[in-house]
Design a protein around this motif. Sequence first.
Motif, short mmCIF file in Angstrom:
data_model
loop_
_atom_site.label_atom_id
_atom_site.label_comp_id
_atom_site.label_asym_id
_atom_site.label_seq_id
_atom_site.Cartn_x
_atom_site.Cartn_y
_atom_site.Cartn_z
N ALA A 299 39.23 44.88 50.49
CA ALA A 299 39.63 45.90 49.52
C ALA A 299 41.13 46.14 49.62
N GLY A 300 41.75 46.25 48.45
CA GLY A 300 43.19 46.41 48.38
C GLY A 300 43.93 45.10 48.25
N GLY A 301 43.23 44.01 48.43
CA GLY A 301 43.85 42.69 48.35
C GLY A 301 43.95 42.18 46.94
N SER A 302 44.42 40.93 46.84
CA SER A 302 44.66 40.31 45.55
C SER A 302 44.07 38.91 45.51
N LEU A 303 43.75 38.47 44.32
CA LEU A 303 43.35 37.10 44.05
C LEU A 303 43.90 36.71 42.69
N ARG A 304 44.11 35.40 42.52
CA ARG A 304 44.46 34.91 41.21
C ARG A 304 43.46 33.83 40.80
N LEU A 305 42.80 34.09 39.70
CA LEU A 305 41.86 33.13 39.14
C LEU A 305 42.58 32.24 38.14
N SER A 306 42.13 31.01 38.07
CA SER A 306 42.64 30.07 37.07
C SER A 306 41.48 29.54 36.25
N CYS A 307 41.77 29.21 35.03
CA CYS A 307 40.79 28.60 34.14
C CYS A 307 41.45 27.41 33.48
N ALA A 308 41.05 26.22 33.88
CA ALA A 308 41.61 25.00 33.33
C ALA A 308 40.75 24.53 32.16
N ALA A 309 41.38 24.22 31.07
CA ALA A 309 40.67 23.83 29.86
C ALA A 309 40.98 22.38 29.50
N SER A 310 39.96 21.69 29.05
CA SER A 310 40.16 20.35 28.51
C SER A 310 40.31 20.44 27.01
N LEU B 23 44.16 34.92 35.75
CA LEU B 23 43.84 36.34 35.89
C LEU B 23 44.33 36.78 37.27
N GLN B 24 45.42 37.51 37.29
CA GLN B 24 45.93 38.07 38.53
C GLN B 24 45.24 39.39 38.78
N MET B 25 44.59 39.50 39.93
CA MET B 25 43.82 40.69 40.25
C MET B 25 44.40 41.35 41.49
N ASN B 26 44.85 42.56 41.32
CA ASN B 26 45.45 43.31 42.43
C ASN B 26 44.65 44.57 42.72
N SER B 27 44.89 45.15 43.88
CA SER B 27 44.22 46.40 44.27
C SER B 27 42.71 46.30 44.09
N LEU B 28 42.15 45.23 44.57
CA LEU B 28 40.72 44.99 44.38
C LEU B 28 39.87 45.98 45.16
N THR B 29 38.75 46.31 44.60
CA THR B 29 37.79 47.21 45.23
C THR B 29 36.44 46.51 45.27
N PRO B 30 35.52 47.00 46.10
CA PRO B 30 34.18 46.39 46.13
C PRO B 30 33.50 46.38 44.77
N GLU B 31 33.86 47.32 43.90
CA GLU B 31 33.26 47.36 42.56
C GLU B 31 33.71 46.18 41.69
N ASP B 32 34.72 45.47 42.13
CA ASP B 32 35.17 44.28 41.39
C ASP B 32 34.38 43.03 41.78
N THR B 33 33.51 43.15 42.75
CA THR B 33 32.70 42.01 43.17
C THR B 33 31.80 41.55 42.03
N ALA B 34 31.90 40.28 41.69
CA ALA B 34 31.15 39.72 40.56
C ALA B 34 31.42 38.23 40.47
N VAL B 35 30.65 37.58 39.62
CA VAL B 35 30.99 36.24 39.19
C VAL B 35 31.88 36.38 37.96
N TYR B 36 33.02 35.74 38.00
CA TYR B 36 33.98 35.83 36.90
C TYR B 36 33.92 34.55 36.07
N TYR B 37 33.87 34.74 34.76
CA TYR B 37 33.76 33.64 33.83
C TYR B 37 34.95 33.64 32.87
N CYS B 38 35.46 32.48 32.58
CA CYS B 38 36.43 32.39 31.50
C CYS B 38 35.71 31.87 30.25
N ALA B 39 36.26 32.22 29.11
CA ALA B 39 35.62 31.89 27.86
C ALA B 39 36.67 31.65 26.79
#
Length: 124
Positions: free
Chosen positions: A14-25, A81-97
């Motif tokens: 909690a409080g940490g950061s992650l950056r998700l990427s979505c590569a498209a063909s 998707l840069q995600m900062n100040s993460l909390t346990p409520e952000d726990t999920a599977v993240y999908y790009c669309a």
Amino acid sequence: QVQLVESGGGLVQAGGSLRLSCAASGRTFSRYTMGWFRRAPGKEREFVAAIRWSGGSTYYADSVKGRYTISRDNAKNTMYLQMNSLTPEDTAVYYCAADRGLLVSTDYASYDYWGQGTQVTVSS
């Protein structure tokens, strides 16, 4: 046809950061509105953020506004998707669309192509 592959998920405190990427063909990535959705255990899929084809307009769910930043690099066919100040409520599977429509939508039914998802787990 567009194929999407997410990456960057993982376990963070909690409080940490992650950056998700979505590569498209596909050569038409730059024409699509792109979005991020998430599904937490036992909950419905929910809108997180979206970005227009030009990258000039972005939209966020209230729950992530001010903490998450969506961006895209059309030259690299990649969305982030840069995600900062993460909390346990952000726990999920993240999908790009990807959405072929011109208007940005927060409704998952508007999106035409989906990635397989990447797990984000935030520990307390």
